[in-house]
Design an enzyme around this catalytic site. Structure first.
Site, PDB file in Angstrom:
ATOM      1  N   ASP A  94       4.140  10.187  -9.317  1.00 16.05           N
ATOM      2  CA  ASP A  94       3.873   8.754  -9.402  1.00 16.05           C
ATOM      3  C   ASP A  94       2.675   8.463  -8.486  1.00 16.05           C
ATOM      4  O   ASP A  94       2.283   9.307  -7.668  1.00 16.05           O
ATOM      5  CB  ASP A  94       5.124   7.989  -8.953  1.00 16.05           C
ATOM      6  N   TYR A  95       2.102   7.276  -8.610  1.00 20.85           N
ATOM      7  CA  TYR A  95       0.943   6.957  -7.771  1.00 20.85           C
ATOM      8  C   TYR A  95       1.313   5.993  -6.638  1.00 20.85           C
ATOM      9  O   TYR A  95       1.474   6.400  -5.494  1.00 20.85           O
ATOM     10  CB  TYR A  95      -0.207   6.392  -8.620  1.00 20.85           C
ATOM     11  N   ASP A  96       1.473   4.702  -6.962  1.00 22.72           N
ATOM     12  CA  ASP A  96       1.742   3.700  -5.921  1.00 22.72           C
ATOM     13  C   ASP A  96       3.094   3.940  -5.258  1.00 22.72           C
ATOM     14  O   ASP A  96       4.118   4.076  -5.929  1.00 22.72           O
ATOM     15  CB  ASP A  96       1.722   2.291  -6.530  1.00 22.72           C
TER      16      ASP A  96
ATOM     17  N   ASP B  79       8.932   6.728  -6.462  1.00 24.72           N
ATOM     18  CA  ASP B  79       9.527   5.852  -5.446  1.00 24.72           C
ATOM     19  C   ASP B  79      10.315   4.671  -5.984  1.00 24.72           C
ATOM     20  O   ASP B  79      11.036   4.022  -5.229  1.00 24.72           O
ATOM     21  CB  ASP B  79       8.425   5.312  -4.527  1.00 24.72           C
TER      22      ASP B  79
END
Length: 238
Positions: free
Chosen positions: A10-12, A191
């Protein structure tokens, strides 16, 4: 000692910390150097799977030898490839939903609306926490009425509510990735709620990590973005 590794990121909230303005949450030097090191190993297939739009992911990571999955699975760009749509979905609903979300933007200082190809998002990270909580529950109630009878889903992320086509999620995108591929090691890190679909879609022998300590389908927890980067750097050196 795996010979073919799939690394789903995932990124953010996973590779970078959240910022009040999402456009400010750009990849750090540590993120770029880590991705670059991972890509040097031919055994690694690195995939960033994010809710971000394809334009942003392409701008930030398009020059790297990794796969990109945007808008929770609506778009996929393979290494050296072009962006491909999952399928052509109806987006006419956005026209009628936009005024409702705009009402909440007008009534909630610090919030804003983001339009993507297949979704609409209401961000409230910069809003007073007490007011944000009230408005969030009000909007969820109205959205639940709006989506009734439609193929839509309301997702609650980190300081964001997003409405999207329910045919799109990270789990389905993950299944398409692993179909007809044999990986002897799979790692997935994320997250928030959207990453739970990824964790649930993977085989039992996959290693899944949740950033933070909220309830999760992931096998393990890791406490911060900085620890994620450190772990990936260690993997890149292994």
């Amino acid at each position: 000692k795996a010979k073919k590794r799939l690394i789903l990121l995932d990124y953010d909230g996973t590779l970078v910390n959240f910022r009040a303005n999402p456009n400010s949450a750009r990849p750090t030097k540590a993120v770029y150097s880590t991705i670059e090191k991972l890509c040097k190993e031919q055994k690694n297939k690195v995939v960033i799977i994010s809710g971000r739009d394809k334009e942003t992911l392409g701008k930030w990571f398009g020059s790297y030898k990794i796969d990109l999955i945007a808008e929770h699975g609506a778009w996929h760009k393979s290494v050296e490839g072009e962006w491909v749509q999952f399928n052509h979905l109806n987006v006419e609903w956005k026209t009628s939903l936009t005024p409702l979300i705009q009402q909440f933007v007008d009534r909630t200082p610090g919030s804003f609306m983001e339009e993507k190809n297949y979704s609409l998002a209401w961000h409230y990270r910069k809003t007073d926490p007490g007011l944000a909580e009230i408005r969030k529950h009000e909007l969820i109630e109205q959205l639940s009425h709006f989506i009734t009878g439609k193929s839509l889903q309301v997702m609650e992320g980190n300081k964001v509510l997003e409405v999207k086509n329910d045919e799109i999620n990270k789990g389905k995108a993950t299944l398409r990735l692993i179909k007809n591929n044999t990986f002897d090691f799979i790692l997935a890190i994320g997250d928030d709620h959207t990453d739970e679909d990824t964790f649930k879609a993977l085989p039992d022998n996959a290693t899944t990590l949740k950033v933070g300590f909220s309830e999760t389908a992931a096998k393990y927890n890791i406490n911060a973005v900085e620890n994620v980067i450190a772990l990936l750097q260690k993997m890149a050196s292994a």
